[in-house]
Design an enzyme around this catalytic site. Sequence first.
Site, PDB file in Angstrom:
ATOM      1  N   CYS A   1      -0.561   4.088   2.112  1.00 58.67           N
ATOM      2  CA  CYS A   1      -0.372   3.960   3.563  1.00 58.67           C
ATOM      3  C   CYS A   1       1.075   4.242   3.953  1.00 58.67           C
ATOM      4  CB  CYS A   1      -0.711   2.548   4.040  1.00 58.67           C
ATOM      5  SG  CYS A   1      -2.143   1.811   3.273  1.00 58.67           S
ATOM      6  N   ASP A   2       2.028   3.735   3.183  1.00 62.04           N
ATOM      7  CA  ASP A   2       3.420   3.703   3.640  1.00 62.04           C
ATOM      8  C   ASP A   2       4.398   4.553   2.830  1.00 62.04           C
ATOM      9  OD1 ASP A   2       2.707   1.865   5.641  1.00 62.04           O
ATOM     10  OD2 ASP A   2       2.761   0.228   4.196  1.00 62.04           O
TER      11      ASP A   2
ATOM     12  N   CYS B   1       0.821  -1.216   0.000  1.00 64.51           N
ATOM     13  CA  CYS B   1       0.000   0.000   0.000  1.00 64.51           C
ATOM     14  C   CYS B   1       0.855   1.267   0.000  1.00 64.51           C
ATOM     15  CB  CYS B   1      -0.927  -0.015   1.214  1.00 64.51           C
ATOM     16  SG  CYS B   1      -1.955   1.472   1.311  1.00 64.51           S
TER      17      CYS B   1
END
Length: 307
Positions: free
Chosen positions: A134-135, A131
């Site tokens: 997300c990261d 992701c």
Amino acid sequence: MEKVIIVGSGCAGLTAAIYAARSNLSPLVLEGSHPGGQLATTTLVENFPGFPEGIDGPQLIMNMHMQAEKFGARFAYSEVTDFEPKEDRIRIKADDEWLETRTLIVASGASARWLGLENEEKLIGHGLTSCATCDGAFYRNVPVCVVGGGDSAAEEALFLTRFASKVYLIHRRDRLRASKIMADRVTNCEQIEPIWNTVVTQYIADERGEMTAVKLRDVNTLEERLLDVACVFVAIGHDPNTKAFQGKLETDPDGYLLVRHLAESKHPGVFIAGDVADRVYKQAITAAGSGCAAAMEAERYLSALEH
Ligand code: NAP
């Protein structure tokens, strides 16, 4: 006894919830461990009709959630672990509790696929992720790589150019599967370096267990080399989430649920929507469409039971 339980709160589940709620069925949505599904971890969605400037995936999902709630849908974070279709009712185990419902809409979606290499599980969250949204921000001014050649890989690679010093796109063939518009953006982006005909064969971590490099193999020459990267973003597609329904609902050889007619499964009262049954389109709008169909079929089924 519930009238409608919906498993999954991605685009399909929430659309089903909006329709079922507007039919006064007060559906219960079991959101599971990934509320919002895949859209909740994506970036700009440019192809959902009605948003000419695009809309962020999490915002789109939040809007759908509010819309369903406004009409009376209820939500629980429970994870479905078992399922028993009976003649006149369906039993479903959510966390440790058995619930009963007249109709069930399975919209449990699909989860990211991994490469299956050694130490994979240990490295997730330590320089290995699926992701970018997300990261990605954790990897500023360092080189990273994306594995895959579809729209997801293209989207992740483009997003990561905001942070990383360099984005390698590692694909096992010499041509992207991604749509032309996404493929063109990738090939025209200076910060992205495609590495064609290549697979990752090993993750390499330092003594703290953080990713530092990957071993690559050219699939034509079989030559191997190391590539320094601080994070590997795996974007090689998804597998349908059907664990709770294994052996109880029909699947195709790859595990996608089979829809018999419209949104119907082989069990009366059980309907299917979204990516859990879609191996072809896998788009937010097709998931939404099938969620609508499933809710309308559930409503018809309930009306027929009453008369
Ligand atoms: P996908 O289209 O199935 O692409 C998966 C990619 O991963 C392919 O390029 C495939 O290679 C590669 N791959 C699969 N298994 C691999 C393995 N074990 N090792 C190395 N590479 C592997 O999946 P996706 O990109 O997640 O997209 C899924 C669907 O969502 C598609 O319909 C896509 O159009 C849609 N989507 C759309 C958007 C958008 O419109 N903005 C964004 C994201 C996703 P091969 O090409 O060789 O098979």
